[in-house]
Design a protein around this motif. Structure first.
Motif, PDB file in Angstrom:
ATOM      1  N   ALA A 174       0.833  -1.207   0.000  1.00  0.00           N
ATOM      2  CA  ALA A 174       0.000   0.000   0.000  1.00  0.00           C
ATOM      3  C   ALA A 174       0.863   1.251   0.000  1.00  0.00           C
ATOM      4  O   ALA A 174       0.563   2.232  -0.697  1.00  0.00           O
ATOM      5  N   LEU A 175       1.944   1.236   0.771  1.00  0.00           N
ATOM      6  CA  LEU A 175       2.846   2.386   0.802  1.00  0.00           C
ATOM      7  C   LEU A 175       3.506   2.582  -0.558  1.00  0.00           C
ATOM      8  O   LEU A 175       3.657   3.716  -1.027  1.00  0.00           O
ATOM      9  N   ARG A 176       3.895   1.503  -1.194  1.00  0.00           N
ATOM     10  CA  ARG A 176       4.483   1.608  -2.536  1.00  0.00           C
ATOM     11  C   ARG A 176       3.508   2.294  -3.491  1.00  0.00           C
ATOM     12  O   ARG A 176       3.907   3.158  -4.289  1.00  0.00           O
ATOM     13  N   ARG A 177       2.224   1.921  -3.400  1.00  0.00           N
ATOM     14  CA  ARG A 177       1.220   2.550  -4.274  1.00  0.00           C
ATOM     15  C   ARG A 177       1.077   4.030  -3.946  1.00  0.00           C
ATOM     16  O   ARG A 177       0.981   4.876  -4.842  1.00  0.00           O
ATOM     17  N   GLU A 178       1.059   4.359  -2.661  1.00  0.00           N
ATOM     18  CA  GLU A 178       0.918   5.761  -2.242  1.00  0.00           C
ATOM     19  C   GLU A 178       2.054   6.623  -2.783  1.00  0.00           C
ATOM     20  O   GLU A 178       1.848   7.780  -3.175  1.00  0.00           O
ATOM     21  N   LEU A 181       5.722   3.982  -6.406  1.00  0.00           N
ATOM     22  CA  LEU A 181       6.964   3.268  -6.668  1.00  0.00           C
ATOM     23  C   LEU A 181       6.748   2.174  -7.703  1.00  0.00           C
ATOM     24  O   LEU A 181       5.737   1.467  -7.667  1.00  0.00           O
ATOM     25  N   PRO A 182       7.697   1.989  -8.606  1.00  0.00           N
ATOM     26  CA  PRO A 182       7.589   0.896  -9.588  1.00  0.00           C
ATOM     27  C   PRO A 182       7.874  -0.443  -8.916  1.00  0.00           C
ATOM     28  O   PRO A 182       8.314  -0.509  -7.770  1.00  0.00           O
ATOM     29  N   GLU A 183       7.636  -1.504  -9.634  1.00  0.00           N
ATOM     30  CA  GLU A 183       7.959  -2.846  -9.125  1.00  0.00           C
ATOM     31  C   GLU A 183       9.466  -3.048  -9.233  1.00  0.00           C
ATOM     32  O   GLU A 183       9.978  -3.504 -10.247  1.00  0.00           O
ATOM     33  N   GLY A 184      10.161  -2.679  -8.205  1.00  0.00           N
ATOM     34  CA  GLY A 184      11.616  -2.797  -8.202  1.00  0.00           C
ATOM     35  C   GLY A 184      12.126  -2.709  -6.779  1.00  0.00           C
ATOM     36  O   GLY A 184      11.353  -2.535  -5.826  1.00  0.00           O
ATOM     37  N   PRO A 185      13.440  -2.817  -6.579  1.00  0.00           N
ATOM     38  CA  PRO A 185      14.000  -2.774  -5.224  1.00  0.00           C
ATOM     39  C   PRO A 185      13.879  -1.395  -4.586  1.00  0.00           C
ATOM     40  O   PRO A 185      13.877  -0.369  -5.278  1.00  0.00           O
ATOM     41  N   VAL A 186      13.764  -1.393  -3.262  1.00  0.00           N
ATOM     42  CA  VAL A 186      13.679  -0.152  -2.484  1.00  0.00           C
ATOM     43  C   VAL A 186      14.778  -0.157  -1.428  1.00  0.00           C
ATOM     44  O   VAL A 186      14.885  -1.105  -0.643  1.00  0.00           O
ATOM     45  N   VAL A 187      15.586   0.881  -1.430  1.00  0.00           N
ATOM     46  CA  VAL A 187      16.664   1.048  -0.451  1.00  0.00           C
ATOM     47  C   VAL A 187      16.256   2.160   0.508  1.00  0.00           C
ATOM     48  O   VAL A 187      15.899   3.258   0.074  1.00  0.00           O
ATOM     49  N   THR A 188      16.311   1.874   1.807  1.00  0.00           N
ATOM     50  CA  THR A 188      15.768   2.802   2.809  1.00  0.00           C
ATOM     51  C   THR A 188      16.792   3.135   3.879  1.00  0.00           C
ATOM     52  O   THR A 188      17.619   2.303   4.249  1.00  0.00           O
ATOM     53  N   THR A 189      16.708   4.372   4.382  1.00  0.00           N
ATOM     54  CA  THR A 189      17.375   4.731   5.628  1.00  0.00           C
ATOM     55  C   THR A 189      16.417   5.589   6.434  1.00  0.00           C
ATOM     56  O   THR A 189      15.649   6.377   5.871  1.00  0.00           O
ATOM     57  N   VAL A 190      16.455   5.436   7.757  1.00  0.00           N
ATOM     58  CA  VAL A 190      15.585   6.192   8.656  1.00  0.00           C
ATOM     59  C   VAL A 190      16.461   6.908   9.671  1.00  0.00           C
ATOM     60  O   VAL A 190      17.113   6.275  10.502  1.00  0.00           O
ATOM     61  N   ALA A 191      16.499   8.233   9.598  1.00  0.00           N
ATOM     62  CA  ALA A 191      17.294   9.033  10.537  1.00  0.00           C
ATOM     63  C   ALA A 191      16.943  10.496  10.328  1.00  0.00           C
ATOM     64  O   ALA A 191      16.776  10.941   9.188  1.00  0.00           O
ATOM     65  N   ASP A 249       5.061   5.996  10.669  1.00  0.00           N
ATOM     66  CA  ASP A 249       4.722   4.668  10.148  1.00  0.00           C
ATOM     67  C   ASP A 249       5.961   3.913   9.659  1.00  0.00           C
ATOM     68  O   ASP A 249       5.950   3.305   8.597  1.00  0.00           O
ATOM     69  N   VAL A 250       7.021   3.940  10.474  1.00  0.00           N
ATOM     70  CA  VAL A 250       8.270   3.276  10.066  1.00  0.00           C
ATOM     71  C   VAL A 250       8.069   1.789   9.766  1.00  0.00           C
ATOM     72  O   VAL A 250       8.646   1.278   8.798  1.00  0.00           O
ATOM     73  N   PRO A 251       7.261   1.043  10.533  1.00  0.00           N
ATOM     74  CA  PRO A 251       7.053  -0.367  10.163  1.00  0.00           C
ATOM     75  C   PRO A 251       6.500  -0.534   8.746  1.00  0.00           C
ATOM     76  O   PRO A 251       6.894  -1.469   8.036  1.00  0.00           O
ATOM     77  N   ARG A 252       5.614   0.361   8.310  1.00  0.00           N
ATOM     78  CA  ARG A 252       5.104   0.290   6.928  1.00  0.00           C
ATOM     79  C   ARG A 252       6.223   0.538   5.924  1.00  0.00           C
ATOM     80  O   ARG A 252       6.305  -0.115   4.884  1.00  0.00           O
ATOM     81  N   ILE A 253       7.085   1.503   6.236  1.00  0.00           N
ATOM     82  CA  ILE A 253       8.202   1.804   5.345  1.00  0.00           C
ATOM     83  C   ILE A 253       9.121   0.596   5.225  1.00  0.00           C
ATOM     84  O   ILE A 253       9.548   0.218   4.135  1.00  0.00           O
ATOM     85  N   LEU A 254       9.400  -0.046   6.363  1.00  0.00           N
ATOM     86  CA  LEU A 254      10.263  -1.222   6.343  1.00  0.00           C
ATOM     87  C   LEU A 254       9.612  -2.376   5.579  1.00  0.00           C
ATOM     88  O   LEU A 254      10.301  -3.161   4.931  1.00  0.00           O
ATOM     89  N   ALA A 255       8.285  -2.469   5.656  1.00  0.00           N
ATOM     90  CA  ALA A 255       7.585  -3.533   4.933  1.00  0.00           C
ATOM     91  C   ALA A 255       7.703  -3.360   3.424  1.00  0.00           C
ATOM     92  O   ALA A 255       7.516  -4.315   2.666  1.00  0.00           O
ATOM     93  N   ALA A 256       8.020  -2.137   2.994  1.00  0.00           N
ATOM     94  CA  ALA A 256       8.194  -1.865   1.560  1.00  0.00           C
ATOM     95  C   ALA A 256       9.654  -1.898   1.134  1.00  0.00           C
ATOM     96  O   ALA A 256       9.976  -1.652  -0.023  1.00  0.00           O
TER      97      ALA A 256
END
Length: 364
Positions: A174-178, A181-191, A249-256
């Motif tokens: 759901a976050l990807r749709r919001e 984001l395309p169907e591809g890898p997602v690299v994340t940092t939270v800080a 909503d960091v858990p949602r971000i991590l789920a993506a």
């Protein structure tokens, strides 16, 4: 035991989260817990909602005389066995407040690995005999305290705890749709944005990664990350980078997320990294501070030198090119965090530390 936590924290941060979760855990174990916090602060609101007793105290700066007076009045009105300062200003205020208050034990938590200054004020603040013990959140923090002259026996290393707050895969989709984001890898940092968090090096690493993987996207979440927009434009990454700002909503971000990166130049513990590890995400971190205490290179994640964009890009590409290897790192990383950084384990350790200090004072 009767325990008061003292913190000047206003916004929400990793340190505020750690203090609140420990206070909740100790109260559930039968201890009498109070939290002295800034009026209008996020931690005061959350502590009150969690059923903790709160005392609003305005703390403007180190050695704020009015704050010292107010804290001392609280301690005399409702005596405690332990006063525990959770942050730097609270450390300075608590140090003065315990004088003549009758509080037997004063404990200070140090969460950062900035070198401690060697001037007179720092010596008075860190080497005072009124401090009965220190909590260091990593071995790297313990080292800095010892460099400043703190007696090793006064320091207890209690790692920052990690809450297993994983979101469902559907929430990640759901976050990807919001975000589109395309169907591809997602690299994340939270800080929260800061020079020492190394977000600019991650953005520079994103350039070769996105050239190889055009559908790869980078998510940077945290307060003031919007300030990186100029660098994003300069690097030609507008299509590939999402600056999310402060998020709840960091858990949602991590789920993506496909890969999590902690590119810090210095880091006391790296709690956000450990949250990604317990969510089962392959992780990359800088070889600084407390990060290597969670990441063993090639086993529970990958380590790269700090401020090294090329090495960071190579590590990301390695995990994208080798999904089975990335999955192995993720599984071993999750197991390590579950075993070493749990709230029950940390609460037991801090409880025993308090008890030891109280008994030590009583036996004098």
């Amino acid at each position: 035991m009767r325990i008061m936590y003292l913190t000047e924290s206003m916004g929400w941060s990793g340190g505020a989260h750690q203090a609140l979760r420990m206070a909740e855990a100790l109260q559930k174990r039968g201890h009498d817990i109070r939290m002295a916090c800034q009026p209008g602060s996020e931690i005061l609101s959350r502590a009150r909602s969690a059923g903790l007793a709160v005392e609003p105290v305005r703390m403007r700066q180190d050695y704020d005389v009015l704050a010292v007076w107010n804290v001392r009045c609280l301690l005399k009105d409702k005596p405690v066995d332990v006063l525990h300062a959770q942050h730097s200003t609270a450390h300075a205020i608590g140090l003065m407040a315990v004088a003549g208050s009758g509080v037997p034990v004063f404990v200070v938590t140090r969460r950062v690995i900035f070198p401690i200054k060697r001037n007179l004020f720092s010596k008075l603040k860190y080497l005072s005999r009124r401090i009965n013990g220190y909590i260091a959140i990593s071995e790297a923090v313990r080292t800095e305290l010892q460099k400043a002259g703190v007696i090793p026996s006064l320091i207890e290393v209690v790692p920052s705890i990690v809450d297993p707050q994983t979101a469902l895969p559907e929430e990640g989709k759901a976050l990807r749709r919001e975000l589109g984001l395309p169907e591809g890898p997602v690299v994340t940092t939270v800080a929260n944005y800061a020079d020492f968090k190394g977000q600019d090096y991650l953005l520079k690493a994103a350039v070769p990664v996105c050239q190889r993987f055009p559908k790869c996207r980078f998510l940077l979440a945290g307060r003031n990350t919007e300030q990186l927009q100029g660098l994003v434009r300069e690097l030609g990454l507008d299509r590939f980078v999402h600056l999310l700002g402060f998020r709840t909503d960091v858990p949602r971000i991590l789920a993506a997320t496909t890969i999590y990166v902690q590119p810090s130049l210095q880091e006391g513990a790296g709690t956000a990294l450990r949250e990604a590890m317990i969510a089962g995400i392959p992780c990359i971190g800088s070889s600084v501070g407390g990060i290597p205490e969670a990441i063993s290179d090639g086993e529970t994640g990958l380590l790269v030198p700090p401020a090294a964009s090329e090495a960071l890009a190579s590590a990301i590409l390695r995990l994208l090119d080798q999904p089975e290897f990335a999955g192995s790192l993720a599984r071993q990383g999750k197991t390590l965090v579950q075993e070493r950084f749990s709230l029950p384990s940390a609460a037991t350790q801090i409880e025993a530390f308090y008890q030891r200090l109280v008994e030590g004072v009583a036996s004098r």
